[in-house]
Design a protein around this motif. Structure first.
Motif, PDB file in Angstrom:
ATOM      1  N   THR A 138      50.746  23.972 -56.227  1.00 47.37           N
ATOM      2  CA  THR A 138      52.266  24.415 -56.165  1.00 47.37           C
ATOM      3  C   THR A 138      52.296  24.526 -54.503  1.00 47.37           C
ATOM      4  N   GLY A 139      51.334  25.000 -53.830  1.00 42.77           N
ATOM      5  CA  GLY A 139      51.682  25.239 -52.458  1.00 42.77           C
ATOM      6  C   GLY A 139      52.105  26.730 -52.241  1.00 42.77           C
ATOM      7  N   ASP A 140      51.583  27.724 -53.266  1.00 42.30           N
ATOM      8  CA  ASP A 140      52.249  29.018 -53.064  1.00 42.30           C
ATOM      9  C   ASP A 140      50.772  30.158 -52.738  1.00 42.30           C
ATOM     10  N   SER A 141      49.645  29.241 -52.756  1.00 41.66           N
ATOM     11  CA  SER A 141      48.382  30.130 -52.699  1.00 41.66           C
ATOM     12  C   SER A 141      47.411  29.114 -52.111  1.00 41.66           C
ATOM     13  N   ALA A 142      46.591  30.045 -51.325  1.00 47.05           N
ATOM     14  CA  ALA A 142      45.431  29.146 -50.607  1.00 47.05           C
ATOM     15  C   ALA A 142      44.324  30.044 -51.093  1.00 47.05           C
ATOM     16  N   THR A 143      43.109  29.200 -51.668  1.00 46.22           N
ATOM     17  CA  THR A 143      41.870  29.609 -51.904  1.00 46.22           C
ATOM     18  C   THR A 143      40.700  29.458 -51.109  1.00 46.22           C
ATOM     19  N   PHE A 144      39.897  30.428 -50.591  1.00 49.46           N
ATOM     20  CA  PHE A 144      38.746  30.155 -49.758  1.00 49.46           C
ATOM     21  C   PHE A 144      37.465  30.417 -50.607  1.00 49.46           C
ATOM     22  N   VAL A 187      38.134  33.836 -52.801  1.00 51.30           N
ATOM     23  CA  VAL A 187      39.309  34.651 -52.310  1.00 51.30           C
ATOM     24  C   VAL A 187      40.685  33.697 -52.423  1.00 51.30           C
ATOM     25  N   SER A 188      41.638  34.087 -53.027  1.00 51.75           N
ATOM     26  CA  SER A 188      43.146  33.574 -53.191  1.00 51.75           C
ATOM     27  C   SER A 188      44.023  34.498 -52.511  1.00 51.75           C
ATOM     28  N   LEU A 189      44.670  33.898 -51.451  1.00 48.41           N
ATOM     29  CA  LEU A 189      45.878  34.519 -50.895  1.00 48.41           C
ATOM     30  C   LEU A 189      47.116  33.761 -51.031  1.00 48.41           C
ATOM     31  N   PRO A 190      48.025  34.568 -51.171  1.00 51.44           N
ATOM     32  CA  PRO A 190      49.625  33.932 -50.896  1.00 51.44           C
ATOM     33  C   PRO A 190      49.764  33.115 -49.604  1.00 51.44           C
ATOM     34  N   ALA A 191      50.172  32.104 -49.888  1.00 51.67           N
ATOM     35  CA  ALA A 191      50.518  31.004 -48.704  1.00 51.67           C
ATOM     36  C   ALA A 191      51.007  31.710 -47.510  1.00 51.67           C
ATOM     37  N   GLY A 192      51.942  32.592 -47.976  1.00 49.48           N
ATOM     38  CA  GLY A 192      52.936  33.242 -46.695  1.00 49.48           C
ATOM     39  C   GLY A 192      51.988  33.873 -45.751  1.00 49.48           C
ATOM     40  N   GLN A 193      50.881  34.310 -46.397  1.00 47.96           N
ATOM     41  CA  GLN A 193      50.013  35.231 -45.233  1.00 47.96           C
ATOM     42  C   GLN A 193      48.975  34.478 -44.605  1.00 47.96           C
ATOM     43  N   LEU A 194      49.155  33.138 -44.762  1.00 44.22           N
ATOM     44  CA  LEU A 194      48.152  32.514 -44.029  1.00 44.22           C
ATOM     45  C   LEU A 194      48.583  32.474 -42.303  1.00 44.22           C
ATOM     46  N   ASP A 195      49.658  32.414 -42.027  1.00 47.16           N
ATOM     47  CA  ASP A 195      50.108  32.637 -40.465  1.00 47.16           C
ATOM     48  C   ASP A 195      49.686  33.877 -39.993  1.00 47.16           C
ATOM     49  N   SER A 196      49.636  34.868 -40.810  1.00 43.14           N
ATOM     50  CA  SER A 196      49.428  36.327 -40.220  1.00 43.14           C
ATOM     51  C   SER A 196      47.687  36.177 -40.314  1.00 43.14           C
ATOM     52  N   LEU A 197      47.132  35.721 -41.452  1.00 41.97           N
ATOM     53  CA  LEU A 197      45.662  35.521 -41.241  1.00 41.97           C
ATOM     54  C   LEU A 197      45.152  34.774 -39.988  1.00 41.97           C
ATOM     55  N   ALA A 198      45.649  33.769 -39.754  1.00 42.85           N
ATOM     56  CA  ALA A 198      45.469  32.830 -38.552  1.00 42.85           C
ATOM     57  C   ALA A 198      45.682  33.669 -37.195  1.00 42.85           C
TER      58      ALA A 198
END
Length: 132
Positions: free
Chosen positions: A18-24, A36-47
């Motif tokens: 769905t593109g709403d989360s990323a799993t590492f 670890v799963s994170l909301p996709a909206g948090q990826l920019d902040s994480l990067a």
């Protein structure tokens, strides 16, 4: 409850269908894995945070030093311990970091022989008089 996991490497990363989360998938030195799963909206902040940390590491490394390589020594000293059984090898590194190693006299003598041999200063042992 907060859990702590020290990751040695990233094994896999994927975006959900769905593109709403990323799993590492992360692994520690022993190979144990955790997801670890994170909301996709948090990826920019994480990067951005990861980039900032990487920049600080690059600034802290002495010029010309390869990450994971040997650390340059600015000064060194050797001193005996009061017990007469040990010596201390002290190394001053960049930014005032100091490491002191306490060795037995026997270990220090072995270290001296190894260093002398490496530097080509140790003379060969006298030939043996025994017949083989």
């Amino acid at each position: 409850m907060m859990r702590f996991f020290a990751a040695d490497k990233v094994v896999a990363a994927r975006l959900s269908d769905t593109g709403d989360s990323a799993t590492f998938v992360l692994a520690d030195e022993g190979g144990a894995e955790v997801s670890v799963s994170l909301p996709a909206g948090q990826l920019d902040s994480l990067a951005a945070t990861a980039q900032s940390l990487a920049g600080r590491l690059a600034e802290a490394a002495p010029a010309g030093q390869v990450p994971g390589g040997a650390i340059p020594v600015e000064r060194w000293a050797v001193r005996p311990e009061p017990d007469d059984e040990h010596v201390v090898l002290a190394f001053r590194l960049a930014k005032g970091v100091q490491i002191e190693l306490r060795l037995t006299r026997a270990a220090a003598q072995g270290f001296t022989r190894a260093l002398s041999s490496l530097l080509g200063r140790l003379t060969p042992a006298a030939p043996s008089k025994s017949r083989h």
